[in-house]
Design an enzyme around this catalytic site. Structure first.
Site, PDB file in Angstrom:
ATOM      1  N   GLN A   1      44.746   2.691  23.945  1.00 25.21           N
ATOM      2  CA  GLN A   1      43.706   3.135  23.029  1.00 25.21           C
ATOM      3  C   GLN A   1      43.844   4.638  22.820  1.00 25.21           C
ATOM      4  OE1 GLN A   1      39.908   1.926  24.574  1.00 25.21           O
ATOM      5  NE2 GLN A   1      40.221  -0.222  24.073  1.00 25.21           N
TER       6      GLN A   1
ATOM      7  N   ARG B   1      35.748   9.458  24.646  1.00 23.13           N
ATOM      8  CA  ARG B   1      36.060   8.491  25.692  1.00 23.13           C
ATOM      9  C   ARG B   1      36.663   7.239  25.082  1.00 23.13           C
ATOM     10  NH1 ARG B   1      33.979   3.977  27.391  1.00 23.13           N
ATOM     11  NH2 ARG B   1      32.065   4.206  26.158  1.00 23.13           N
ATOM     12  N   VAL B   2      37.700   6.716  25.740  1.00 23.77           N
ATOM     13  CA  VAL B   2      38.213   5.380  25.444  1.00 23.77           C
ATOM     14  C   VAL B   2      38.184   4.589  26.741  1.00 23.77           C
ATOM     15  CG1 VAL B   2      39.633   5.993  23.458  1.00 23.77           C
ATOM     16  CG2 VAL B   2      40.576   6.198  25.762  1.00 23.77           C
ATOM     17  N   SER B   3      38.121   3.272  26.617  1.00 26.52           N
ATOM     18  CA  SER B   3      37.891   2.432  27.790  1.00 26.52           C
ATOM     19  C   SER B   3      39.128   2.220  28.643  1.00 26.52           C
ATOM     20  CB  SER B   3      37.345   1.064  27.349  1.00 26.52           C
ATOM     21  OG  SER B   3      36.113   1.225  26.687  1.00 26.52           O
ATOM     22  N   LYS B   4      40.294   2.219  28.046  1.00 27.91           N
ATOM     23  CA  LYS B   4      41.506   1.899  28.788  1.00 27.91           C
ATOM     24  C   LYS B   4      42.289   3.158  29.122  1.00 27.91           C
ATOM     25  CE  LYS B   4      42.050  -2.762  26.903  1.00 27.91           C
ATOM     26  NZ  LYS B   4      42.950  -3.698  26.203  1.00 27.91           N
TER      27      LYS B   4
END
Length: 204
Positions: A15, A7-10
């Site tokens: 990212q 998972r990445v936030s953006k």
């Protein structure tokens, strides 16, 4: 079977999951068993995580690069891992603060047990602070909890309007700013006071 979650936030592509992907592949996860979300860890709507967890079976192991890739907070993580454990699924964290967690081993289960105890301690602290805050507010003459959406004036207006042939309940709810359930808890369809309405008017 080993399954990897990334998972990445953006979600705008700024990212990359390359570092997570490489670590998971090196740990033995096959590329076809990798799941990837682009969303904040605080969001519940992570479709790939949901698909990942749903597709896992007894004997599988879920691998994540860091513990914060999996959950939005400690309690969510504990609940997720308890659910996996009940289904016979292991969790292994490759690096970071939770790197000692590997619920397929006795020592890893012990470490996670400490995390679970911390989550319970956190819940107890929050509850204790809430109770203390409400007690302090009451001592100053304030009542805790959400303010009533229904006021005495709204109840009286509802009493006058309900039971009238021309009254449309939906329009009345919109005017009062309440739901049908809230309206009917206070006033009957014929305009008579119900328990909540009597309580509210009696408190004024």
């Amino acid at each position: 079977m080993l399954v990897g979650y990334m998972r990445v936030s953006k979600a705008d592509g700024s990212q990359s999951t390359d570092l997570q992907r490489d670590a998971l592949l090196s740990a033995g996860v096959e590329a076809v068993n990798l799941y990837e979300d682009h969303a904040s860890g605080k969001k519940d709507d992570r479709p790939e995580l949901a698909a990942c967890l749903k597709g896992m079976r007894d004997g599988d192991t879920l691998l994540v690069w860091k513990l914060d890739r999996l959950g939005r907070d400690l309690r969510h993580l504990v609940n997720t891992v308890h659910d996996l454990t009940d289904r016979g699924i292991g969790l292994k964290v490759l690096t970071g603060e939770g790197a000692a967690i590997d619920t397929t081993t006795a020592s890893g289960k012990l470490v996670f047990g400490i995390f679970a105890a911390l989550a319970e301690f956190e819940r107890a602290l929050i509850s204790e602070r809430t109770i203390a805050g409400l007690a302090a507010a009451r001592a100053r003459g304030r009542k805790g909890g959400r303010p009533y959406k229904m006021t005495a004036a709204k109840v009286r207006l509802a009493m006058a309007s309900m039971g009238q042939p021309e009254t449309k309940v939906g329009d009345l709810c919109t005017e009062l700013g309440v739901t049908r359930q809230t309206l009917y808890r206070h006033v009957s369809p014929s305009g008579e006071l119900r328990a909540d309405g009597k309580t509210l008017l009696g408190s004024k």
